[in-house]
Design a protein around this motif. Structure first.
Motif, PDB file in Angstrom:
ATOM      1  N   PHE A 105       0.835  -1.204   0.000  1.00 56.96           N
ATOM      2  CA  PHE A 105       0.000   0.000   0.000  1.00 56.96           C
ATOM      3  C   PHE A 105       0.870   1.255   0.000  1.00 56.96           C
ATOM      4  O   PHE A 105       0.718   2.134  -0.856  1.00 56.96           O
ATOM      5  CB  PHE A 105      -0.921  -0.014   1.222  1.00 56.96           C
ATOM      6  CG  PHE A 105      -1.940   1.076   1.245  1.00 56.96           C
ATOM      7  CD1 PHE A 105      -3.212   0.859   0.767  1.00 56.96           C
ATOM      8  CD2 PHE A 105      -1.626   2.335   1.756  1.00 56.96           C
ATOM      9  CE1 PHE A 105      -4.167   1.874   0.778  1.00 56.96           C
ATOM     10  CE2 PHE A 105      -2.565   3.355   1.777  1.00 56.96           C
ATOM     11  CZ  PHE A 105      -3.839   3.122   1.285  1.00 56.96           C
ATOM     12  N   PHE A 106       1.796   1.349   0.938  1.00 54.91           N
ATOM     13  CA  PHE A 106       2.591   2.578   1.067  1.00 54.91           C
ATOM     14  C   PHE A 106       3.679   2.657  -0.001  1.00 54.91           C
ATOM     15  O   PHE A 106       4.097   3.763  -0.369  1.00 54.91           O
ATOM     16  CB  PHE A 106       3.178   2.670   2.467  1.00 54.91           C
ATOM     17  CG  PHE A 106       2.157   3.007   3.511  1.00 54.91           C
ATOM     18  CD1 PHE A 106       1.684   4.303   3.648  1.00 54.91           C
ATOM     19  CD2 PHE A 106       1.641   2.025   4.340  1.00 54.91           C
ATOM     20  CE1 PHE A 106       0.730   4.616   4.598  1.00 54.91           C
ATOM     21  CE2 PHE A 106       0.683   2.325   5.298  1.00 54.91           C
ATOM     22  CZ  PHE A 106       0.217   3.630   5.425  1.00 54.91           C
ATOM     23  N   TYR A 107       4.129   1.501  -0.498  1.00 51.79           N
ATOM     24  CA  TYR A 107       5.078   1.551  -1.610  1.00 51.79           C
ATOM     25  C   TYR A 107       4.422   2.171  -2.839  1.00 51.79           C
ATOM     26  O   TYR A 107       5.010   3.038  -3.511  1.00 51.79           O
ATOM     27  CB  TYR A 107       5.591   0.151  -1.942  1.00 51.79           C
ATOM     28  CG  TYR A 107       6.285   0.100  -3.281  1.00 51.79           C
ATOM     29  CD1 TYR A 107       7.584   0.575  -3.433  1.00 51.79           C
ATOM     30  CD2 TYR A 107       5.623  -0.390  -4.411  1.00 51.79           C
ATOM     31  CE1 TYR A 107       8.212   0.555  -4.670  1.00 51.79           C
ATOM     32  CE2 TYR A 107       6.244  -0.405  -5.649  1.00 51.79           C
ATOM     33  CZ  TYR A 107       7.526   0.063  -5.774  1.00 51.79           C
ATOM     34  OH  TYR A 107       8.139   0.057  -7.005  1.00 51.79           O
ATOM     35  N   CYS A 108       3.196   1.742  -3.152  1.00 53.29           N
ATOM     36  CA  CYS A 108       2.503   2.280  -4.319  1.00 53.29           C
ATOM     37  C   CYS A 108       2.208   3.769  -4.159  1.00 53.29           C
ATOM     38  O   CYS A 108       2.274   4.531  -5.132  1.00 53.29           O
ATOM     39  CB  CYS A 108       1.200   1.512  -4.558  1.00 53.29           C
ATOM     40  SG  CYS A 108       1.428  -0.192  -5.103  1.00 53.29           S
ATOM     41  N   LEU A 109       1.878   4.190  -2.943  1.00 51.98           N
ATOM     42  CA  LEU A 109       1.595   5.603  -2.719  1.00 51.98           C
ATOM     43  C   LEU A 109       2.804   6.486  -3.031  1.00 51.98           C
ATOM     44  O   LEU A 109       2.667   7.592  -3.557  1.00 51.98           O
ATOM     45  CB  LEU A 109       1.165   5.829  -1.269  1.00 51.98           C
ATOM     46  CG  LEU A 109      -0.309   5.626  -0.925  1.00 51.98           C
ATOM     47  CD1 LEU A 109      -0.555   5.983   0.529  1.00 51.98           C
ATOM     48  CD2 LEU A 109      -1.217   6.450  -1.823  1.00 51.98           C
ATOM     49  N   SER A 110       3.985   6.021  -2.699  1.00 56.53           N
ATOM     50  CA  SER A 110       5.192   6.838  -2.871  1.00 56.53           C
ATOM     51  C   SER A 110       5.938   6.556  -4.173  1.00 56.53           C
ATOM     52  O   SER A 110       6.841   7.314  -4.537  1.00 56.53           O
ATOM     53  CB  SER A 110       6.144   6.604  -1.696  1.00 56.53           C
ATOM     54  OG  SER A 110       6.574   5.244  -1.663  1.00 56.53           O
ATOM     55  N   ALA A 111       5.557   5.508  -4.888  1.00 52.16           N
ATOM     56  CA  ALA A 111       6.364   5.037  -6.013  1.00 52.16           C
ATOM     57  C   ALA A 111       6.571   6.095  -7.085  1.00 52.16           C
ATOM     58  O   ALA A 111       7.697   6.313  -7.558  1.00 52.16           O
ATOM     59  CB  ALA A 111       5.711   3.787  -6.624  1.00 52.16           C
ATOM     60  N   LEU A 112       5.525   6.771  -7.494  1.00 52.69           N
ATOM     61  CA  LEU A 112       5.626   7.765  -8.564  1.00 52.69           C
ATOM     62  C   LEU A 112       5.692   9.194  -8.034  1.00 52.69           C
ATOM     63  O   LEU A 112       6.237  10.080  -8.688  1.00 52.69           O
ATOM     64  CB  LEU A 112       4.429   7.623  -9.513  1.00 52.69           C
ATOM     65  CG  LEU A 112       4.380   6.298 -10.284  1.00 52.69           C
ATOM     66  CD1 LEU A 112       3.050   6.143 -10.997  1.00 52.69           C
ATOM     67  CD2 LEU A 112       5.532   6.191 -11.268  1.00 52.69           C
ATOM     68  N   HIS A 113       5.146   9.409  -6.848  1.00 53.79           N
ATOM     69  CA  HIS A 113       5.137  10.764  -6.287  1.00 53.79           C
ATOM     70  C   HIS A 113       6.530  11.187  -5.814  1.00 53.79           C
ATOM     71  O   HIS A 113       6.945  12.330  -6.039  1.00 53.79           O
ATOM     72  CB  HIS A 113       4.139  10.833  -5.134  1.00 53.79           C
ATOM     73  CG  HIS A 113       4.146  12.149  -4.416  1.00 53.79           C
ATOM     74  ND1 HIS A 113       4.864  12.362  -3.252  1.00 53.79           N
ATOM     75  CD2 HIS A 113       3.548  13.333  -4.699  1.00 53.79           C
ATOM     76  CE1 HIS A 113       4.693  13.602  -2.855  1.00 53.79           C
ATOM     77  NE2 HIS A 113       3.897  14.214  -3.699  1.00 53.79           N
ATOM     78  N   ASP A 114       7.259  10.288  -5.164  1.00 50.23           N
ATOM     79  CA  ASP A 114       8.558  10.661  -4.599  1.00 50.23           C
ATOM     80  C   ASP A 114       9.561  11.046  -5.673  1.00 50.23           C
ATOM     81  O   ASP A 114      10.352  11.986  -5.493  1.00 50.23           O
ATOM     82  CB  ASP A 114       9.111   9.510  -3.759  1.00 50.23           C
ATOM     83  CG  ASP A 114       8.411   9.403  -2.412  1.00 50.23           C
ATOM     84  OD1 ASP A 114       7.532  10.240  -2.135  1.00 50.23           O
ATOM     85  OD2 ASP A 114       8.717   8.467  -1.659  1.00 50.23           O
ATOM     86  N   GLU A 115       9.569  10.318  -6.792  1.00 45.28           N
ATOM     87  CA  GLU A 115      10.547  10.645  -7.838  1.00 45.28           C
ATOM     88  C   GLU A 115      10.212  11.977  -8.515  1.00 45.28           C
ATOM     89  O   GLU A 115      11.077  12.614  -9.092  1.00 45.28           O
ATOM     90  CB  GLU A 115      10.619   9.525  -8.866  1.00 45.28           C
ATOM     91  CG  GLU A 115       9.367   9.331  -9.688  1.00 45.28           C
ATOM     92  CD  GLU A 115       9.535   8.242 -10.732  1.00 45.28           C
ATOM     93  OE1 GLU A 115       8.725   8.219 -11.671  1.00 45.28           O
ATOM     94  OE2 GLU A 115      10.469   7.422 -10.609  1.00 45.28           O
ATOM     95  N   ARG A 116       8.942  12.376  -8.443  1.00 46.79           N
ATOM     96  CA  ARG A 116       8.570  13.689  -8.963  1.00 46.79           C
ATOM     97  C   ARG A 116       8.905  14.786  -7.959  1.00 46.79           C
ATOM     98  O   ARG A 116       9.294  15.898  -8.322  1.00 46.79           O
ATOM     99  CB  ARG A 116       7.072  13.688  -9.281  1.00 46.79           C
ATOM    100  CG  ARG A 116       6.677  14.666 -10.367  1.00 46.79           C
ATOM    101  CD  ARG A 116       5.267  14.485 -10.846  1.00 46.79           C
ATOM    102  NE  ARG A 116       4.298  14.715  -9.789  1.00 46.79           N
ATOM    103  CZ  ARG A 116       3.528  13.769  -9.269  1.00 46.79           C
ATOM    104  NH1 ARG A 116       3.634  12.527  -9.701  1.00 46.79           N
ATOM    105  NH2 ARG A 116       2.666  14.055  -8.316  1.00 46.79           N
ATOM    106  N   ARG A 117       8.782  14.447  -6.671  1.00 51.38           N
ATOM    107  CA  ARG A 117       9.064  15.434  -5.631  1.00 51.38           C
ATOM    108  C   ARG A 117      10.551  15.755  -5.547  1.00 51.38           C
ATOM    109  O   ARG A 117      10.935  16.918  -5.395  1.00 51.38           O
ATOM    110  CB  ARG A 117       8.564  14.913  -4.276  1.00 51.38           C
ATOM    111  CG  ARG A 117       8.752  15.871  -3.127  1.00 51.38           C
ATOM    112  CD  ARG A 117       8.235  15.254  -1.836  1.00 51.38           C
ATOM    113  NE  ARG A 117       8.906  13.992  -1.531  1.00 51.38           N
ATOM    114  CZ  ARG A 117       8.585  13.201  -0.511  1.00 51.38           C
ATOM    115  NH1 ARG A 117       7.576  13.539   0.275  1.00 51.38           N
ATOM    116  NH2 ARG A 117       9.245  12.093  -0.303  1.00 51.38           N
ATOM    117  N   ASP A 118      11.424  14.728  -5.638  1.00 49.90           N
ATOM    118  CA  ASP A 118      12.862  14.990  -5.571  1.00 49.90           C
ATOM    119  C   ASP A 118      13.485  15.240  -6.948  1.00 49.90           C
ATOM    120  O   ASP A 118      14.704  15.315  -7.072  1.00 49.90           O
ATOM    121  CB  ASP A 118      13.584  13.839  -4.866  1.00 49.90           C
ATOM    122  CG  ASP A 118      13.407  12.497  -5.581  1.00 49.90           C
ATOM    123  OD1 ASP A 118      13.056  12.486  -6.777  1.00 49.90           O
ATOM    124  OD2 ASP A 118      13.615  11.452  -4.928  1.00 49.90           O
TER     125      ASP A 118
END
Length: 332
Positions: A105-118
């Motif tokens: 669940f939490f991996y999917c939440l951060s998978a695409l958002h984190d690489e856009r954020r950093d």
């Protein structure tokens, strides 16, 4: 020299494992170690506080458990108990299976958002890797790689717990290793768990697709968007349902739309969405004795339900939306 799509996918999966090593590799390992240590301490404490060797005292003479279990009259019951343990010992790793639901669940939440954020997405977009390959590699981690890692850790943990139990019994004169090693359930248990991975993939696909789509779209507060929208839909369904829908329609929407958007990553969630898979429910309703449940067969029989494939189709559509949104977000 061009790189084949298969090799690209392999490297993308390796990249995800490198970047999320703590979540995908170390978390299952730590949970398994903690479970094993706690089980060992509990068993040692039980031996220290109780007289495990003595089952009863008759005329001042102590009768040991090994003497009772070794009698001819108890032999069939002894084999039945050992067979039950051998067929069900993999369930002792249930905390790891529950942890899988939260990890995915939490991996999917951060998978695409984190690489856009950093802004690392700019580096990956500079490589000859398409948005489809990137999103599908993350879906493969959630649906295949992470479950494989957790199931392997759970199988090893449950086997260690069984060995600890057998060692404690042996220390008290009750020897069960020969019967356990001769039981087919000892070897079939982990194979059954691995055999459920295709069922898990299909039932988890809607949730994984929804979370990856939100991760690809939301600029911030990904968790609130992923959870808040289904909960808002739940409130609206209950409110409007009182005016236009029947209770059955409301329950169907709650379980097959909202529930599958949030709870699909939990192993065994198909029992939540399709409770008729559990024969105990029907048996209790009819007042009949509880039948023996074959989780492996029941789980695979869920693939005959239309809800399975409708949900999988919806999950595939959500993955496609995640691919398009990833491209659109960076272009704008």
């Amino acid at each position: 020299m061009s790189i084949s799509p298969i090799n690209k996918m392999k490297w993308l999966i390796r990249r995800e494992l490198w970047e999320h090593k703590g979540m995908l590799l170390w978390t299952p390992a730590v949970i398994g170690v903690v479970m094993t240590v706690l089980a060992t301490l509990i068993m040692i404490g039980t031996i220290a506080q109780t007289k495990v060797r003595t089952a009863m005292t008759v005329n001042g003479e102590a009768i040991t458990w090994s003497a009772i279990l070794g009698t001819r009259s108890f032999a069939p019951r002894r084999m039945e108990i050992i067979e039950t343990v051998a067929n069900n010992y993999t369930y002792t790793a249930t905390p790891l299976y529950l942890a899988l639901g939260f990890l995915v669940f939490f991996y999917c939440l951060s998978a695409l958002h984190d690489e856009r954020r950093d802004r690392s997405v700019l580096f990956w977009k500079s490589l000859p890797i398409s948005d489809a390959q990137t999103v599908l590699s993350k879906a493969a981690i959630a649906l295949l790689v992470a479950p494989l890692i957790v199931v392997a850790a759970a199988s090893l943990t449950s086997l260690l717990l069984l060995l600890i139990l057998g060692s404690v019994l042996a220390a008290n004169g009750i020897f069960v290793f020969s019967e356990l090693l001769a039981s087919p359930g000892l070897y079939l248990g982990p194979l059954r768990v691995f055999g459920l991975l295709p069922v898990y993939c299909l039932w988890a696909l809607p949730t994984v697709g929804w979370l990856l789509m939100v991760s690809s779209w939301a600029r911030s507060k990904v968790f609130l968007w992923a959870v808040g929208v289904p909960l808002l839909l739940l409130i609206l369904t209950v409110w409007l349902g009182k005016l236009t829908l029947t209770e059955n329609d409301i329950n169907w929407i709650q379980m097959n739309v909202i529930g599958r958007a949030l709870l699909g990553t939990i192993p065994g969630s198909w029992y939540l969405f399709e409770p008729e898979l559990l024969p105990q429910v029907q048996a209790m309703a009819q007042g009949a004795p509880l039948p023996r449940v074959d989780i492996f067969s029941n789980s695979w029989s869920s693939l005959a339900l239309p809800a399975t494939w409708l949900g999988a189709a919806a999950g595939a559509a959500l993955l496609y939306a995640a691919i398009r949104l990833r491209s659109w977000r960076e272009e704008n």
